[in-house]
Design a protein around this motif. Structure first.
Motif, PDB file in Angstrom:
ATOM      1  N   GLY A  14      -8.372  -0.950  -3.870  1.00 17.79           N
ATOM      2  CA  GLY A  14      -8.121  -2.015  -3.579  1.00 17.79           C
ATOM      3  C   GLY A  14      -7.647  -4.330  -5.077  1.00 17.79           C
ATOM      4  N   THR A  15      -7.650  -3.076  -5.589  1.00 23.72           N
ATOM      5  CA  THR A  15      -7.144  -3.947  -6.327  1.00 23.72           C
ATOM      6  C   THR A  15      -5.497  -4.489  -6.772  1.00 23.72           C
ATOM      7  N   GLY A  16      -4.682  -4.061  -5.326  1.00 19.58           N
ATOM      8  CA  GLY A  16      -3.346  -4.212  -5.466  1.00 19.58           C
ATOM      9  C   GLY A  16      -3.663  -5.139  -4.256  1.00 19.58           C
ATOM     10  N   ASP A  17      -1.455  -4.850  -3.735  1.00 18.19           N
ATOM     11  CA  ASP A  17      -1.521  -6.246  -2.615  1.00 18.19           C
ATOM     12  C   ASP A  17      -2.177  -6.013  -1.563  1.00 18.19           C
ATOM     13  N   LEU A  18      -1.741  -5.092  -1.085  1.00 22.00           N
ATOM     14  CA  LEU A  18      -2.364  -4.685   0.701  1.00 22.00           C
ATOM     15  C   LEU A  18      -4.168  -4.459   0.604  1.00 22.00           C
ATOM     16  N   GLY A  19      -4.566  -4.018  -0.846  1.00 21.07           N
ATOM     17  CA  GLY A  19      -6.258  -3.811  -0.646  1.00 21.07           C
ATOM     18  C   GLY A  19      -6.915  -5.471  -0.540  1.00 21.07           C
ATOM     19  N   GLY A  36     -12.602   0.086  -5.005  1.00 20.43           N
ATOM     20  CA  GLY A  36     -12.470   0.307  -5.671  1.00 20.43           C
ATOM     21  C   GLY A  36     -11.110   0.827  -6.963  1.00 20.43           C
ATOM     22  N   SER A  37     -10.706   1.253  -7.600  1.00 20.02           N
ATOM     23  CA  SER A  37      -9.961   1.878  -8.925  1.00 20.02           C
ATOM     24  C   SER A  37      -9.992   2.263  -9.801  1.00 20.02           C
ATOM     25  N   ARG A  38      -8.992   2.926 -10.531  1.00 24.78           N
ATOM     26  CA  ARG A  38      -9.098   3.830 -11.246  1.00 24.78           C
ATOM     27  C   ARG A  38     -10.067   3.108 -12.464  1.00 24.78           C
ATOM     28  N   THR A  39      -9.417   2.602 -12.655  1.00 22.90           N
ATOM     29  CA  THR A  39     -10.719   2.156 -13.676  1.00 22.90           C
ATOM     30  C   THR A  39     -11.734   0.528 -13.322  1.00 22.90           C
ATOM     31  N   GLU A  41     -12.987  -1.686 -14.937  1.00 18.65           N
ATOM     32  CA  GLU A  41     -13.327  -3.134 -15.667  1.00 18.65           C
ATOM     33  C   GLU A  41     -12.063  -3.712 -14.531  1.00 18.65           C
ATOM     34  N   LYS A  42     -11.010  -3.180 -14.499  1.00 11.67           N
ATOM     35  CA  LYS A  42      -9.649  -3.336 -13.003  1.00 11.67           C
ATOM     36  C   LYS A  42     -10.907  -3.657 -11.926  1.00 11.67           C
ATOM     37  N   ALA A  43     -11.542  -2.907 -11.073  1.00  9.26           N
ATOM     38  CA  ALA A  43     -12.252  -3.424 -10.034  1.00  9.26           C
ATOM     39  C   ALA A  43     -13.045  -4.825 -10.223  1.00  9.26           C
ATOM     40  N   THR A  77      -5.197   2.203   0.212  1.00  8.75           N
ATOM     41  CA  THR A  77      -4.189   1.744  -0.168  1.00  8.75           C
ATOM     42  C   THR A  77      -3.756   1.120  -2.001  1.00  8.75           C
ATOM     43  N   VAL A  78      -2.654   2.708  -1.974  1.00  6.61           N
ATOM     44  CA  VAL A  78      -2.462   2.793  -2.620  1.00  6.61           C
ATOM     45  C   VAL A  78      -0.450   3.525  -2.146  1.00  6.61           C
ATOM     46  N   PRO A  79      -0.255   3.871  -4.017  1.00  4.22           N
ATOM     47  CA  PRO A  79       1.783   3.539  -3.480  1.00  4.22           C
ATOM     48  C   PRO A  79       1.807   4.808  -3.009  1.00  4.22           C
ATOM     49  N   GLU A  81       3.343   7.362  -3.171  1.00  6.60           N
ATOM     50  CA  GLU A  81       3.745   8.818  -4.532  1.00  6.60           C
ATOM     51  C   GLU A  81       2.291   9.081  -4.870  1.00  6.60           C
ATOM     52  N   HIS A  82       1.376   8.414  -5.030  1.00 11.86           N
ATOM     53  CA  HIS A  82      -0.152   8.830  -5.606  1.00 11.86           C
ATOM     54  C   HIS A  82      -0.636   8.649  -4.114  1.00 11.86           C
ATOM     55  N   GLN A  83      -0.390   9.119  -3.202  1.00 11.04           N
ATOM     56  CA  GLN A  83      -1.326   9.207  -1.927  1.00 11.04           C
ATOM     57  C   GLN A  83      -2.257  10.482  -2.022  1.00 11.04           C
ATOM     58  N   THR A 103      -0.576   3.966   3.998  1.00  9.47           N
ATOM     59  CA  THR A 103       1.079   4.916   3.281  1.00  9.47           C
ATOM     60  C   THR A 103       2.351   4.657   4.324  1.00  9.47           C
ATOM     61  N   VAL A 104       2.692   3.640   3.239  1.00 15.96           N
ATOM     62  CA  VAL A 104       4.276   3.527   4.622  1.00 15.96           C
ATOM     63  C   VAL A 104       4.834   4.336   3.305  1.00 15.96           C
ATOM     64  N   PRO A 105       5.188   5.620   3.806  1.00 17.59           N
ATOM     65  CA  PRO A 105       6.704   6.686   2.918  1.00 17.59           C
ATOM     66  C   PRO A 105       7.157   6.202   2.200  1.00 17.59           C
ATOM     67  N   ASN A 142       2.596  -2.274   8.655  1.00 22.47           N
ATOM     68  CA  ASN A 142       3.657  -3.216   9.404  1.00 22.47           C
ATOM     69  C   ASN A 142       3.466  -4.489   8.973  1.00 22.47           C
ATOM     70  N   ILE A 143       1.917  -4.729   8.445  1.00 25.47           N
ATOM     71  CA  ILE A 143       1.732  -5.628   8.489  1.00 25.47           C
ATOM     72  C   ILE A 143       2.140  -6.528   6.298  1.00 25.47           C
ATOM     73  N   ALA A 144       2.670  -7.102   6.519  1.00 25.30           N
ATOM     74  CA  ALA A 144       2.803  -7.622   4.785  1.00 25.30           C
ATOM     75  C   ALA A 144       1.831  -8.241   4.034  1.00 25.30           C
ATOM     76  N   ALA A 145       1.367  -7.619   2.962  1.00 22.47           N
ATOM     77  CA  ALA A 145       0.124  -8.283   2.088  1.00 22.47           C
ATOM     78  C   ALA A 145       0.097  -9.222   1.947  1.00 22.47           C
ATOM     79  N   HIS A 146       1.017 -10.045   1.623  1.00 22.79           N
ATOM     80  CA  HIS A 146       1.017 -11.453   1.594  1.00 22.79           C
ATOM     81  C   HIS A 146       0.208 -12.106   2.776  1.00 22.79           C
TER      82      HIS A 146
HETATM   83  N1  LIG Z   1       2.290  -3.920   0.242  1.00 22.37           N
HETATM   84  C1  LIG Z   1       2.194  -4.396   1.365  1.00 22.37           C
HETATM   85  O1  LIG Z   1       2.936  -5.302   1.708  1.00 22.37           O
HETATM   86  C2  LIG Z   1       2.306  -3.196   2.438  1.00 22.37           C
HETATM   87  C3  LIG Z   1       2.318  -3.243   3.178  1.00 22.37           C
HETATM   88  C4  LIG Z   1       2.230  -2.761   4.626  1.00 22.37           C
HETATM   89  C5  LIG Z   1       1.474  -1.225   3.632  1.00 22.37           C
HETATM   90  N2  LIG Z   1       1.684  -1.363   2.561  1.00 22.37           N
HETATM   91  C6  LIG Z   1       0.958   0.602   2.163  1.00 22.37           C
HETATM   92  O2  LIG Z   1       0.151   0.234   1.481  1.00 22.37           O
HETATM   93  C7  LIG Z   1      -0.151   1.224  -0.168  1.00 22.37           C
HETATM   94  C8  LIG Z   1      -0.742  -0.158  -1.302  1.00 22.37           C
HETATM   95  O3  LIG Z   1       0.545  -1.528  -1.381  1.00 22.37           O
HETATM   96  P1  LIG Z   1       0.490  -1.738  -2.332  1.00 22.37           P
HETATM   97  O4  LIG Z   1       1.695  -2.502  -2.329  1.00 22.37           O
HETATM   98  O5  LIG Z   1      -0.775  -2.878  -2.568  1.00 22.37           O
HETATM   99  O6  LIG Z   1       0.937  -1.183  -3.861  1.00 22.37           O
HETATM  100  P2  LIG Z   1       0.316  -1.920  -5.955  1.00 22.37           P
HETATM  101  O7  LIG Z   1       0.335  -3.135  -5.061  1.00 22.37           O
HETATM  102  O8  LIG Z   1       1.843  -1.305  -5.779  1.00 22.37           O
HETATM  103  O9  LIG Z   1      -0.850  -0.692  -6.326  1.00 22.37           O
HETATM  104  C9  LIG Z   1      -1.761  -0.745  -4.977  1.00 22.37           C
HETATM  105  C10 LIG Z   1      -3.110  -0.016  -6.327  1.00 22.37           C
HETATM  106  O10 LIG Z   1      -3.022   0.618  -6.600  1.00 22.37           O
HETATM  107  C11 LIG Z   1      -3.007   1.774  -7.884  1.00 22.37           C
HETATM  108  N3  LIG Z   1      -2.360   2.865  -8.366  1.00 22.37           N
HETATM  109  C12 LIG Z   1      -1.041   2.248  -9.085  1.00 22.37           C
HETATM  110  N4  LIG Z   1      -0.628   3.453  -8.945  1.00 22.37           N
HETATM  111  C13 LIG Z   1      -1.134   4.353  -9.636  1.00 22.37           C
HETATM  112  C14 LIG Z   1      -1.539   5.608  -9.159  1.00 22.37           C
HETATM  113  N5  LIG Z   1      -0.678   6.393 -10.437  1.00 22.37           N
HETATM  114  N6  LIG Z   1      -2.118   6.608  -9.458  1.00 22.37           N
HETATM  115  C15 LIG Z   1      -3.696   6.175  -8.349  1.00 22.37           C
HETATM  116  N7  LIG Z   1      -3.469   5.090  -7.822  1.00 22.37           N
HETATM  117  C16 LIG Z   1      -2.541   3.906  -8.221  1.00 22.37           C
HETATM  118  C17 LIG Z   1      -3.115   0.555  -8.388  1.00 22.37           C
HETATM  119  O11 LIG Z   1      -4.812   0.620  -8.073  1.00 22.37           O
HETATM  120  P3  LIG Z   1      -5.927   0.059  -9.829  1.00 22.37           P
HETATM  121  O12 LIG Z   1      -4.637   0.520 -10.826  1.00 22.37           O
HETATM  122  O13 LIG Z   1      -6.926  -0.873  -9.795  1.00 22.37           O
HETATM  123  O14 LIG Z   1      -6.468   1.485  -9.381  1.00 22.37           O
HETATM  124  C18 LIG Z   1      -2.567  -0.843  -7.341  1.00 22.37           C
HETATM  125  O15 LIG Z   1      -3.509  -1.924  -7.627  1.00 22.37           O
HETATM  126  C19 LIG Z   1       1.067   1.406   0.202  1.00 22.37           C
HETATM  127  O16 LIG Z   1       0.805   2.237   0.641  1.00 22.37           O
HETATM  128  C20 LIG Z   1       2.347   1.242   0.542  1.00 22.37           C
HETATM  129  O17 LIG Z   1       2.924   1.606   1.082  1.00 22.37           O
HETATM  130  C21 LIG Z   1       1.805  -2.298   1.099  1.00 22.37           C
END
Ligand SMILES: NC(=O)c1ccc[n+]([C@@H]2O[C@H](COP(=O)([O-])OP(=O)(O)OC[C@H]3O[C@@H](n4cnc5c(N)ncnc54)[C@H](OP(=O)(O)O)[C@@H]3O)[C@@H](O)[C@H]2O)c1
Length: 223
Positions: A14-19, A36-39, A41-43, A77-79, A81-83, A103-105, A142-146
């Protein structure tokens, strides 16, 4: 459940863009959010940012496994490859719950080409991994995080796939609370279509100079 009777939503990664985008929208709708986060402090940093935007709704910071155990509903909401490696660390806390998987692969560099995993889709891969005790529902691919992060109207609809209708109903409700319209898209196998669509939208954005192209379901109500 929070005091207002709304579910507590734990957002893993939940520290990432979509979360962050989903956290803002559901927090504003009155849900207690756990980032939630791996760390830890980041959360905690992410929760401090969320508190500036949505000061009236409580939010907590936890490591992913604690967050999954504490949430009524859990969102992944993680990339891509780390799902599965992330699900491996949290699966103990997911029994009997809805897991919303966004997750979008996409496989760089060809993110505009559909490259679904051997399981058929990321959603099916998660459901196979977790077993039927966890109700995996896929949505928001299909929704942009932005857009989620901004205070703007989102014109893109949400395709909601999962094997249990009641679980899909709940996610459609959550999509509405976040300002979007969700539609039943059938069983988890059908997540393939929503995941694949993201690559098509990327192509449309590129070739037609559009920012954040999306989809809209049309039709007339039957009487
Ligand atoms: N961005 C978009 O517009 C968008 C739109 C639709 C769907 N999605 C999907 O949403 C998911 C997240 O996208 P995002 O753009 O938000 O990704 P992101 O910002 O790059 O990463 C999200 C979070 O994943 C965690 N992460 C990074 N590397 C990791 C690892 N090795 N193991 C476990 N956790 C890790 C990190 O959290 P911590 O470091 O805090 O653990 C990071 O803040 C993806 O599956 C993507 O396909 C994204």
């Amino acid at each position: 459940m929070s005091d207002g009777g709304k579910e507590t939503i734990a957002i893993l990664g939940g520290t990432g863009d979509l979360g962050t985008g989903l956290a803002i929208r559901w927090s504003k709708a009155g849900h207690r959010i756990i980032i939630g986060s791996r760390t830890l402090e980041k959360a905690q940093n992410a929760v401090a940012e969320l508190a500036k935007i949505s000061p009236d709704t409580p939010a907590d910071a936890m490591e992913n496994s604690d967050a999954a155990a504490a949430g009524d509903i859990v969102v992944l909401t993680v990339p891509a490859e780390h799902q599965i490696s992330t699900l491996e660390t949290v699966r103990g806390g997911l029994a009997g719950k809805i897991l919303i998987d966004v997750t979008v692969p996409l496989v760089p560099p060809k993110v505009g080409t559909v490259q679904l995993p051997p399981e058929g889709s990321a959603g099916k891969r998660a459901q196979d991994f977790l077993g039927e005790d966890v109700m995996v529902v896929t949505a928001f691919q299909n929704i942009a995080a932005h857009l989620l992060q901004e205070d703007v109207e989102i014109e893109c609809d949400v395709l909601v796939s999962g094997n249990k209708k009641a679980a899909r109903d709940k996610v459609i409700e959550l999509a509405e609370e976040a300002g979007m319209t969700g539609y039943h898209a059938g069983p988890i196998e059908n997540s393939a279509a929503a995941e694949a669509l993201t690559s098509i939208l990327i192509q449309i954005n590129r070739r037609h100079d559009i920012s954040h192209s999306g989809i809209k379901i049309v039709g007339q109500a039957d009487h």
